[in-house]
Every structure is written in C-alpha cells, then in structure tokens.
Write a protein that holds these residues in place. Structure first.
Motif, PDB file in Angstrom:
ATOM      1  N   PRO A  73      21.728  41.201 -17.238  1.00  0.00           N
ATOM      2  CA  PRO A  73      20.645  40.352 -17.760  1.00  0.00           C
ATOM      3  C   PRO A  73      21.159  39.266 -18.709  1.00  0.00           C
ATOM      4  CG  PRO A  73      20.051  42.671 -17.935  1.00  0.00           C
ATOM      5  CD  PRO A  73      21.500  42.622 -17.517  1.00  0.00           C
ATOM      6  N   GLY A  74      22.200  39.572 -19.475  1.00  0.00           N
ATOM      7  CA  GLY A  74      22.772  38.563 -20.368  1.00  0.00           C
ATOM      8  C   GLY A  74      23.382  37.412 -19.589  1.00  0.00           C
ATOM      9  N   LEU A  75      24.020  37.730 -18.475  1.00  0.00           N
ATOM     10  CA  LEU A  75      24.601  36.686 -17.629  1.00  0.00           C
ATOM     11  C   LEU A  75      23.504  35.838 -17.002  1.00  0.00           C
ATOM     12  CD1 LEU A  75      27.046  35.357 -16.328  1.00  0.00           C
ATOM     13  CD2 LEU A  75      26.929  37.094 -14.527  1.00  0.00           C
ATOM     14  N   LEU A  76      22.429  36.489 -16.538  1.00  0.00           N
ATOM     15  CA  LEU A  76      21.312  35.739 -15.959  1.00  0.00           C
ATOM     16  C   LEU A  76      20.661  34.843 -17.007  1.00  0.00           C
ATOM     17  CD1 LEU A  76      19.725  38.487 -13.685  1.00  0.00           C
ATOM     18  CD2 LEU A  76      21.154  36.559 -12.986  1.00  0.00           C
ATOM     19  N   GLU A  77      20.568  35.324 -18.236  1.00  0.00           N
ATOM     20  CA  GLU A  77      20.032  34.506 -19.334  1.00  0.00           C
ATOM     21  C   GLU A  77      20.922  33.297 -19.570  1.00  0.00           C
ATOM     22  OE1 GLU A  77      17.606  33.125 -22.350  1.00  0.00           O
ATOM     23  OE2 GLU A  77      17.187  34.696 -20.900  1.00  0.00           O
ATOM     24  N   HIS A  79      19.974  29.305 -18.884  1.00  0.00           N
ATOM     25  CA  HIS A  79      20.122  28.351 -19.993  1.00  0.00           C
ATOM     26  C   HIS A  79      21.055  27.200 -19.601  1.00  0.00           C
ATOM     27  CE1 HIS A  79      20.459  26.783 -24.044  1.00  0.00           C
ATOM     28  NE2 HIS A  79      21.769  26.777 -23.886  1.00  0.00           N
ATOM     29  N   GLU A  80      22.185  27.519 -18.985  1.00  0.00           N
ATOM     30  CA  GLU A  80      23.134  26.473 -18.584  1.00  0.00           C
ATOM     31  C   GLU A  80      22.538  25.545 -17.525  1.00  0.00           C
ATOM     32  OE1 GLU A  80      25.860  25.603 -20.120  1.00  0.00           O
ATOM     33  OE2 GLU A  80      25.650  27.275 -21.503  1.00  0.00           O
ATOM     34  N   VAL A  81      21.726  26.098 -16.624  1.00  0.00           N
ATOM     35  CA  VAL A  81      21.056  25.248 -15.629  1.00  0.00           C
ATOM     36  C   VAL A  81      20.080  24.307 -16.330  1.00  0.00           C
ATOM     37  CG1 VAL A  81      19.423  25.245 -13.686  1.00  0.00           C
ATOM     38  CG2 VAL A  81      21.386  26.791 -13.672  1.00  0.00           C
ATOM     39  N   ALA A  82      19.347  24.813 -17.325  1.00  0.00           N
ATOM     40  CA  ALA A  82      18.402  23.969 -18.072  1.00  0.00           C
ATOM     41  C   ALA A  82      19.143  22.871 -18.831  1.00  0.00           C
ATOM     42  CB  ALA A  82      17.579  24.819 -19.043  1.00  0.00           C
ATOM     43  N   VAL A  83      20.252  23.216 -19.457  1.00  0.00           N
ATOM     44  CA  VAL A  83      21.054  22.220 -20.187  1.00  0.00           C
ATOM     45  C   VAL A  83      21.606  21.186 -19.210  1.00  0.00           C
ATOM     46  CG1 VAL A  83      23.169  21.868 -21.534  1.00  0.00           C
ATOM     47  CG2 VAL A  83      21.620  23.747 -22.123  1.00  0.00           C
ATOM     48  N   PHE A  84      22.108  21.654 -18.074  1.00  0.00           N
ATOM     49  CA  PHE A  84      22.628  20.734 -17.056  1.00  0.00           C
ATOM     50  C   PHE A  84      21.552  19.759 -16.593  1.00  0.00           C
ATOM     51  CE2 PHE A  84      22.898  19.714 -12.543  1.00  0.00           C
ATOM     52  CZ  PHE A  84      24.055  18.951 -12.535  1.00  0.00           C
ATOM     53  N   ALA A  85      20.360  20.286 -16.305  1.00  0.00           N
ATOM     54  CA  ALA A  85      19.268  19.431 -15.833  1.00  0.00           C
ATOM     55  C   ALA A  85      18.926  18.365 -16.874  1.00  0.00           C
ATOM     56  CB  ALA A  85      18.038  20.271 -15.502  1.00  0.00           C
ATOM     57  N   ARG A  86      18.872  18.773 -18.140  1.00  0.00           N
ATOM     58  CA  ARG A  86      18.559  17.805 -19.198  1.00  0.00           C
ATOM     59  C   ARG A  86      19.656  16.752 -19.311  1.00  0.00           C
ATOM     60  NH1 ARG A  86      18.495  20.586 -24.269  1.00  0.00           N
ATOM     61  NH2 ARG A  86      20.662  19.997 -24.410  1.00  0.00           N
ATOM     62  N   ARG A  87      20.903  17.180 -19.329  1.00  0.00           N
ATOM     63  CA  ARG A  87      22.012  16.219 -19.472  1.00  0.00           C
ATOM     64  C   ARG A  87      22.149  15.328 -18.250  1.00  0.00           C
ATOM     65  NH1 ARG A  87      25.859  20.337 -22.652  1.00  0.00           N
ATOM     66  NH2 ARG A  87      24.909  19.975 -24.677  1.00  0.00           N
ATOM     67  N   ALA A  88      21.930  15.899 -17.092  1.00  0.00           N
ATOM     68  CA  ALA A  88      21.999  15.096 -15.876  1.00  0.00           C
ATOM     69  C   ALA A  88      20.921  14.018 -15.895  1.00  0.00           C
ATOM     70  CB  ALA A  88      21.859  15.982 -14.639  1.00  0.00           C
ATOM     71  N   GLU A  89      19.733  14.379 -16.353  1.00  0.00           N
ATOM     72  CA  GLU A  89      18.649  13.401 -16.425  1.00  0.00           C
ATOM     73  C   GLU A  89      18.921  12.362 -17.512  1.00  0.00           C
ATOM     74  OE1 GLU A  89      15.592  11.465 -14.948  1.00  0.00           O
ATOM     75  OE2 GLU A  89      16.408  13.294 -14.079  1.00  0.00           O
ATOM     76  N   GLN A  90      19.478  12.785 -18.633  1.00  0.00           N
ATOM     77  CA  GLN A  90      19.786  11.851 -19.721  1.00  0.00           C
ATOM     78  C   GLN A  90      20.801  10.805 -19.268  1.00  0.00           C
ATOM     79  OE1 GLN A  90      21.095  14.567 -22.761  1.00  0.00           O
ATOM     80  NE2 GLN A  90      19.117  14.569 -23.793  1.00  0.00           N
ATOM     81  N   THR A  91      21.825  11.268 -18.571  1.00  0.00           N
ATOM     82  CA  THR A  91      22.879  10.343 -18.141  1.00  0.00           C
ATOM     83  C   THR A  91      22.617   9.790 -16.759  1.00  0.00           C
ATOM     84  OG1 THR A  91      24.223  12.049 -17.097  1.00  0.00           O
ATOM     85  CG2 THR A  91      24.621  11.620 -19.436  1.00  0.00           C
ATOM     86  N   ARG A  92      21.707  10.477 -16.035  1.00  0.00           N
ATOM     87  CA  ARG A  92      21.450  10.196 -14.620  1.00  0.00           C
ATOM     88  C   ARG A  92      22.732  10.314 -13.813  1.00  0.00           C
ATOM     89  NH1 ARG A  92      17.149   5.255 -14.455  1.00  0.00           N
ATOM     90  NH2 ARG A  92      15.393   6.531 -15.051  1.00  0.00           N
ATOM     91  N   LEU A  93      23.720  10.985 -14.382  1.00  0.00           N
ATOM     92  CA  LEU A  93      25.028  11.097 -13.751  1.00  0.00           C
ATOM     93  C   LEU A  93      25.405   9.753 -13.144  1.00  0.00           C
ATOM     94  CD1 LEU A  93      25.020  14.649 -12.149  1.00  0.00           C
ATOM     95  CD2 LEU A  93      26.181  13.897 -14.195  1.00  0.00           C
ATOM     96  N   GLY A  94      25.189   8.718 -13.928  1.00  0.00           N
ATOM     97  CA  GLY A  94      25.328   7.353 -13.443  1.00  0.00           C
ATOM     98  C   GLY A  94      26.718   6.884 -13.151  1.00  0.00           C
ATOM     99  N   GLY A  95      27.714   7.584 -13.596  1.00  0.00           N
ATOM    100  CA  GLY A  95      29.063   7.149 -13.307  1.00  0.00           C
ATOM    101  C   GLY A  95      29.671   6.405 -14.471  1.00  0.00           C
ATOM    102  N   VAL A  96      30.670   5.625 -14.167  1.00  0.00           N
ATOM    103  CA  VAL A  96      31.406   4.873 -15.181  1.00  0.00           C
ATOM    104  C   VAL A  96      31.469   3.412 -14.762  1.00  0.00           C
ATOM    105  CG1 VAL A  96      32.769   6.855 -15.910  1.00  0.00           C
ATOM    106  CG2 VAL A  96      33.626   5.405 -14.094  1.00  0.00           C
ATOM    107  N   GLY A  97      31.829   2.568 -15.697  1.00  0.00           N
ATOM    108  CA  GLY A  97      31.971   1.150 -15.387  1.00  0.00           C
ATOM    109  C   GLY A  97      30.631   0.447 -15.290  1.00  0.00           C
ATOM    110  N   GLN A  98      30.624  -0.685 -14.602  1.00  0.00           N
ATOM    111  CA  GLN A  98      29.421  -1.513 -14.502  1.00  0.00           C
ATOM    112  C   GLN A  98      28.277  -0.826 -13.776  1.00  0.00           C
ATOM    113  OE1 GLN A  98      31.028  -5.188 -12.797  1.00  0.00           O
ATOM    114  NE2 GLN A  98      30.246  -6.200 -14.627  1.00  0.00           N
TER     115      GLN A  98
END
Length: 167
Positions: free
Chosen positions: A17-21, A25-44
């Motif tokens: 259960p600790g691993l599932l928790e 949590h890591e999936v939620a953090v990933f989703a938030r960070r992915a949306e914040q950055t839009r995984l837009g890449g680098v450069g122009q």
C-alpha cells in the motif's frame, strides 16, 4: 471484465500500500509538472504547441488524412472536441480541410506542409528535453521507463474506454 467497487477496493490491497500511495502521488506530481511545462521542449519551440494540437498533428502525420469522426475515435475523444481543437490549427495553416474524394459533403483533415514542418520542430525540441531529463540514465533505463509508461498509458486508455487493461 468489468470491475465492481468491491473489486477495486481489493486491488488496493494487492502489493505494498505504501508503494501504491507513492505511485499515485508521483503520477499526480508528474501530471502537474507536465501541464506546467507542457513538456514543451527546449529552444525556440519550447512551450509553443499545446498538448491537444501536438496530439492531433501527430496522429494526422502518422495515420494520414482522415475525417473528424475517425480522428476522434482514434484519439478516444468526442467529435465536437476534435472540431473545436482543429479550428485554430486550420486558421493557422497547420491543418488543411479538404473534401472527401468519394463524398464531397464529407470533410477530410490533413497535415499541411507548414504543419508537418512545425510538428518536426516541436518533436525535435521535445526529444532534446527528453535527452536532457534522462541524460544520466542508461539506455536500458530509458527503454524500461518508456515501456512502462506506454503500458501505463494503455491501461488508462482502456479504463476510460470501459475495457479491462488486459482485454
């Protein structure tokens, strides 16, 4: 095989259960960070194409011209959503609307040359970002992460379509 709430509850006790928790949590953090950055890449090209546009252009590039219904079905979203998301892509010249060759009343969407060039630029930028984020990973770790993320996404997709992930 459909699951009942009782079966879902039982699934949470499988494994640690600790691993599932930690996983949720890591999936939620990933989703938030992915949306914040839009995984837009680098450069122009960084943050220069939203997720919906990227996914639509990518599908048209990989599968070729298609109608709104086929595009929506392939992406697991509603036709009205595709129509709404495609409109700005047509307005900016990234997607072309043409008449179906056999049924002039039907509309076919296809990636324009400008859209293909823009998609290539964004893909390149995103590949650079992935290289940066995983630069200290071994090739095997990259492959394993990609395989597991692909499997996870297929499971999510199957769940949203009402299918069991293994069906």
């Amino acid at each position: 095989m459909p699951t009942t709430p009782e079966m879902s509850m039982d699934m949470t006790t499988v494994g640690d259960p600790g691993l599932l928790e930690s996983l949720q949590h890591e999936v939620a953090v990933f989703a938030r960070r992915a949306e914040q950055t839009r995984l837009g890449g680098v450069g122009q090209a960084r943050n220069s194409m939203d997720r919906a546009a990227y996914l639509l252009l990518n599908r048209l590039d990989k599968e070729g011209p298609m109608g709104v219904k086929a595009l929506a079905s392939g992406m697991g979203i509603d036709s009205s959503t595709v129509t709404r998301q495609v409109a700005p892509l047509v307005d900016t010249g990234l997607v072309k609307r043409t008449s179906h060759p056999e049924d002039g009343r039907a509309v076919v969407l296809q990636l324009s040359p400008r859209g293909a060039a823009r998609l290539a630029e964004v893909r390149s930028s995103r590949r650079l970002l992935m290289a940066e984020l995983t630069e200290d990973w071994s090739p095997q770790e990259r492959e394993q992460f990609c395989a597991l993320l692909t499997r996870f996404n297929h499971g999510l997709s199957a769940r949203t379509q009402g299918k069991h992930p293994e069906s």
